[in-house]
Write a protein that holds these residues in place. Structure first.
Motif, PDB file in Angstrom:
ATOM      1  N   ALA A   7      15.629  15.126 -12.567  1.00 24.10           N
ATOM      2  CA  ALA A   7      15.460  15.588 -11.185  1.00 24.10           C
ATOM      3  C   ALA A   7      14.016  16.006 -10.910  1.00 24.10           C
ATOM      4  O   ALA A   7      13.439  15.650  -9.881  1.00 24.10           O
ATOM      5  N   LEU A   8      13.418  16.751 -11.850  1.00 23.26           N
ATOM      6  CA  LEU A   8      12.044  17.232 -11.657  1.00 23.26           C
ATOM      7  C   LEU A   8      11.038  16.086 -11.655  1.00 23.26           C
ATOM      8  O   LEU A   8      10.156  16.008 -10.798  1.00 23.26           O
ATOM      9  N   ALA A   9      11.180  15.178 -12.625  1.00 23.08           N
ATOM     10  CA  ALA A   9      10.249  14.043 -12.703  1.00 23.08           C
ATOM     11  C   ALA A   9      10.413  13.125 -11.503  1.00 23.08           C
ATOM     12  O   ALA A   9       9.439  12.605 -10.953  1.00 23.08           O
ATOM     13  N   GLY A  10      11.670  12.926 -11.089  1.00 24.34           N
ATOM     14  CA  GLY A  10      11.927  12.069  -9.933  1.00 24.34           C
ATOM     15  C   GLY A  10      11.363  12.632  -8.648  1.00 24.34           C
ATOM     16  O   GLY A  10      10.903  11.889  -7.773  1.00 24.34           O
ATOM     17  N   THR A  11      11.383  13.961  -8.518  1.00 20.93           N
ATOM     18  CA  THR A  11      10.823  14.592  -7.324  1.00 20.93           C
ATOM     19  C   THR A  11       9.312  14.386  -7.261  1.00 20.93           C
ATOM     20  O   THR A  11       8.758  14.053  -6.210  1.00 20.93           O
ATOM     21  N   ARG A  12       8.670  14.559  -8.390  1.00 18.96           N
ATOM     22  CA  ARG A  12       7.210  14.422  -8.454  1.00 18.96           C
ATOM     23  C   ARG A  12       6.760  12.992  -8.158  1.00 18.96           C
ATOM     24  O   ARG A  12       5.735  12.770  -7.503  1.00 18.96           O
ATOM     25  N   ILE A  13       7.564  12.029  -8.583  1.00 20.91           N
ATOM     26  CA  ILE A  13       7.116  10.639  -8.503  1.00 20.91           C
ATOM     27  C   ILE A  13       7.125  10.117  -7.068  1.00 20.91           C
ATOM     28  O   ILE A  13       6.450   9.140  -6.755  1.00 20.91           O
ATOM     29  N   THR A  14       7.894  10.762  -6.164  1.00 19.66           N
ATOM     30  CA  THR A  14       7.953  10.300  -4.772  1.00 19.66           C
ATOM     31  C   THR A  14       6.588  10.339  -4.102  1.00 19.66           C
ATOM     32  O   THR A  14       6.165   9.369  -3.467  1.00 19.66           O
ATOM     33  N   ARG A  15       5.902  11.481  -4.229  1.00 16.28           N
ATOM     34  CA  ARG A  15       4.597  11.621  -3.587  1.00 16.28           C
ATOM     35  C   ARG A  15       3.608  10.607  -4.152  1.00 16.28           C
ATOM     36  O   ARG A  15       2.810  10.022  -3.419  1.00 16.28           O
ATOM     37  N   ILE A  16       3.688  10.372  -5.470  1.00 11.85           N
ATOM     38  CA  ILE A  16       2.766   9.430  -6.100  1.00 11.85           C
ATOM     39  C   ILE A  16       3.003   8.015  -5.581  1.00 11.85           C
ATOM     40  O   ILE A  16       2.057   7.277  -5.282  1.00 11.85           O
TER      41      ILE A  16
END
Length: 327
Positions: A7-16
């Motif tokens: 969940a945490l990694a997936g959230t971060r990857i959206t902005r990237i």
């Protein structure tokens, strides 16, 4: 713990991914299909392949098909978050429609495979390379539809077009690419670690692997799609939100193809239990409903969301009830 990491990694990857779409100029729809869809689905793909390699065909297939179903359900949840209009209306995009058509074709191939002879080449069923070829060609068509569309949706006051951000204030392409690859690695390791936990849960609780795959692993590995779609809606990247879900669903069908390669006992399509076939049919129906919603583009429906979102939610919840009642 693995679900939390995903969940945490997936959230971060959206902005990237949103910034990579602007940096490279490929557009939000294509970025959602290829970059966001593939990266947020990596945990699930690793889990399915690992399960297949260990001989757990039911868990591998149910995780893949259950993930597609729940991610389509998440798109309806994202529609509830966007209150201005129906999300499918506001994020009108030819590439998104093309992706959904590709998804329907790939799901149909999965359902078609068990009716073919149980013939394999080096342990791989002929449908597997066909699926890979169809996916690659489909992505090529999606990109073409983005660059040179043969028709365009009507633009209304509620339509939000893909408007690139100012690239001068973004991190460099190299930094974005490195962060993207690092987060993908984290998602992959989390998916690999999640498989043995799911297998033990199925054995200790006497639940079928289909129940564990659809209700536990599929939802856990699909958390990034829920988080990223809502995050993209809040960022105003509506096309990315819809493209990420639909593109991720098309990519998730390749879980089955990859699992067939990893499954050494023969064709994984012929090892699919009836419960998994039911979820394939249900997902195909949900995708058809979504396609009609993308074409109709209803502005508002029941509870300020589109009618297709209501139908998708009802279908998914009905599938869950039937699964739990039988499992």
């Amino acid at each position: 713990m693995c679900a939390a990491v995903i969940a945490l990694a997936g959230t971060r990857i959206t902005r990237i991914v949103d910034q990579l779409a602007d940096r490279t100029g490929i557009g939000e729809a294509a970025a959602g299909a290829v970059l966001l869809g593939a990266s947020t689905s990596l945990g699930g793909s690793v889990l399915s392949v690992t399960a297949a390699w260990n001989g757990h065909a039911e868990l591998a297939v149910s995780n893949a098909l259950g993930g597609i179903a729940v991610q389509t359900f998440f798109l309806a949840v994202a529609d509830m978050v966007y209150r201005r209009a129906n999300l499918e209306h506001a994020a009108a995009s030819v590439p998104n429609m093309m992706q959904n058509g590709l998804l329907i074709c790939l799901l149909s191939l999965i359902l078609f495979a068990p009716y073919l002879p149980e013939y394999t080449i080096a342990g791989v069923h002929p449908v597997t390379p066909v699926m890979l070829g169809v996916y690659i060609y489909g992505i090529y068509l999606v990109r073409g539809a983005n660059e040179s569309p043969m028709w365009r949706p009507s633009i209304t006051r509620d339509t939000r077009e893909d408007e690139p951000d100012d690239v001068t204030v973004m991190p460099t392409l190299l930094r974005l690419s490195v962060e993207f690859l690092m987060l993908m690695a984290v998602l992959g390791v989390a998916g690999w670690t999640l498989e043995p936990a799911a297998t033990v849960i199925a054995a200790k609780t006497n639940l079928t692997q289909t129940v564990v795959g659809v209700m536990l692993t599929a939802i856990s590995t699909s958390i990034p799609e829920l988080v990223t779609s809502i995050a993209a809606v809040r960022r105003g990247a509506l096309t990315l939100a819809v493209g990420g879900i639909i593109g991720g669903n098309a990519f998730d069908t390749l879980f089955t193809a990859a699992s067939d390669i990893a499954y050494r006992q023969g064709s994984i399509y012929h090892a699919m239990p009836e419960d998994s076939k039911f979820w394939a049919v249900l997902t195909l129906l949900m995708s058809g409903v979504l396609m009609m919603g993308l074409i109709r583009r209803e502005r508002h429906g029941i509870g300020q969301i589109g009618m297709e979102s209501v139908v998708i939610m009802v279908l998914y919840l009905l599938g869950v009830v039937l699964l739990l009642a039988g499992g």
